[in-house]
Enzyme design. Sequence first.
Site, PDB file in Angstrom:
ATOM      1  N   LYS A 173      11.309 -19.457  50.517  1.00 36.84           N
ATOM      2  CA  LYS A 173      12.758 -19.254  50.597  1.00 36.84           C
ATOM      3  C   LYS A 173      13.149 -17.776  50.449  1.00 36.84           C
ATOM      4  CE  LYS A 173      15.025 -21.317  47.327  1.00 36.84           C
ATOM      5  NZ  LYS A 173      15.897 -20.397  46.581  1.00 36.84           N
ATOM      6  N   ARG A 193      22.439 -26.071  43.360  1.00 37.46           N
ATOM      7  CA  ARG A 193      21.188 -26.701  42.988  1.00 37.46           C
ATOM      8  C   ARG A 193      21.410 -28.180  42.647  1.00 37.46           C
ATOM      9  NH1 ARG A 193      16.622 -23.791  41.581  1.00 37.46           N
ATOM     10  NH2 ARG A 193      17.666 -21.837  41.153  1.00 37.46           N
ATOM     11  N   ARG A 221      -2.039 -19.079  43.574  1.00 37.71           N
ATOM     12  CA  ARG A 221      -1.439 -17.756  43.350  1.00 37.71           C
ATOM     13  C   ARG A 221      -2.176 -17.052  42.214  1.00 37.71           C
ATOM     14  NH1 ARG A 221       4.904 -17.221  43.642  1.00 37.71           N
ATOM     15  NH2 ARG A 221       4.733 -17.544  41.409  1.00 37.71           N
ATOM     16  N   ARG A 255      -1.036 -17.241  36.270  1.00 38.17           N
ATOM     17  CA  ARG A 255       0.018 -17.367  35.265  1.00 38.17           C
ATOM     18  C   ARG A 255       0.161 -18.826  34.835  1.00 38.17           C
ATOM     19  NH1 ARG A 255       5.544 -15.051  37.078  1.00 38.17           N
ATOM     20  NH2 ARG A 255       5.485 -17.197  37.767  1.00 38.17           N
ATOM     21  N   ARG A 287       7.768 -28.874  37.916  1.00 39.15           N
ATOM     22  CA  ARG A 287       8.858 -28.120  38.547  1.00 39.15           C
ATOM     23  C   ARG A 287       9.295 -28.762  39.856  1.00 39.15           C
ATOM     24  NH1 ARG A 287       6.486 -22.474  39.367  1.00 39.15           N
ATOM     25  NH2 ARG A 287       8.276 -21.968  40.635  1.00 39.15           N
TER      26      ARG A 287
END
Length: 213
Positions: free
Chosen positions: A13, A88, A127, A159, A170
């Site tokens: 996004k 949201r 990632r 992370r 999430r």
Amino acid sequence: MRLVLLGAPGSGKGTQAELLKAQYGCAHISTGDILRRNLKDKTELGVRAGVFMNKGELVPDGLVVEMVEKRLREDDAANSFLMDGFPRTLPQAEALESMLKELDRPLDVVLFLKVEEEFLVRRLTNRRTCRSCGKIWNALLMATGTKACPECGGELHQRDDDMESVIRNRLDVYREQTEPLMSWYEKKGLLRSIDAVNSPEKTFKEIQVALGR
Ligand SMILES: [Zn+2]
């Protein structure tokens, strides 16, 4: 052109928002940026939001809506804007609709960057972040076992945010919040789904087709 950009974490996004801004010059309205700016300038809204953030709580809908409304009244957003990270939730979408009605500037389109959930999980769990320069790399695109940042030689690490369980959680939260929002926009005839699994360039081409430009 007035549009809302929707997409789960990892859908690309942010990249598409930058491309849209560069191509069409629309004001980029990102709730993350607005919040940071209000906190930094210690505005009345920023101070109120800070109270929640210091307690580790989410900033309430009403306060986010007030900040967006203030931002929408700035000159650069008069004709053309791109909403990123907002709305949201369904109550936020309803608030946005009524403020745009009041300004007599209805939305043209809501773009949804569609990516299969397993693909997002794979993308996000791969990632790796450099401890020195902060740059983000994709482990799938590097030689197996690479431990050093190709740019600065710093140590690459995963992370906590990018651990699979955290990511699945999430994505669950995102889906629960966003699904009602999407069907609401679909009923209004504003929703366009964009296949976003390919390269950023290809995805952007699809967006241009959907926009009829
Ligand atoms: Zn680095």
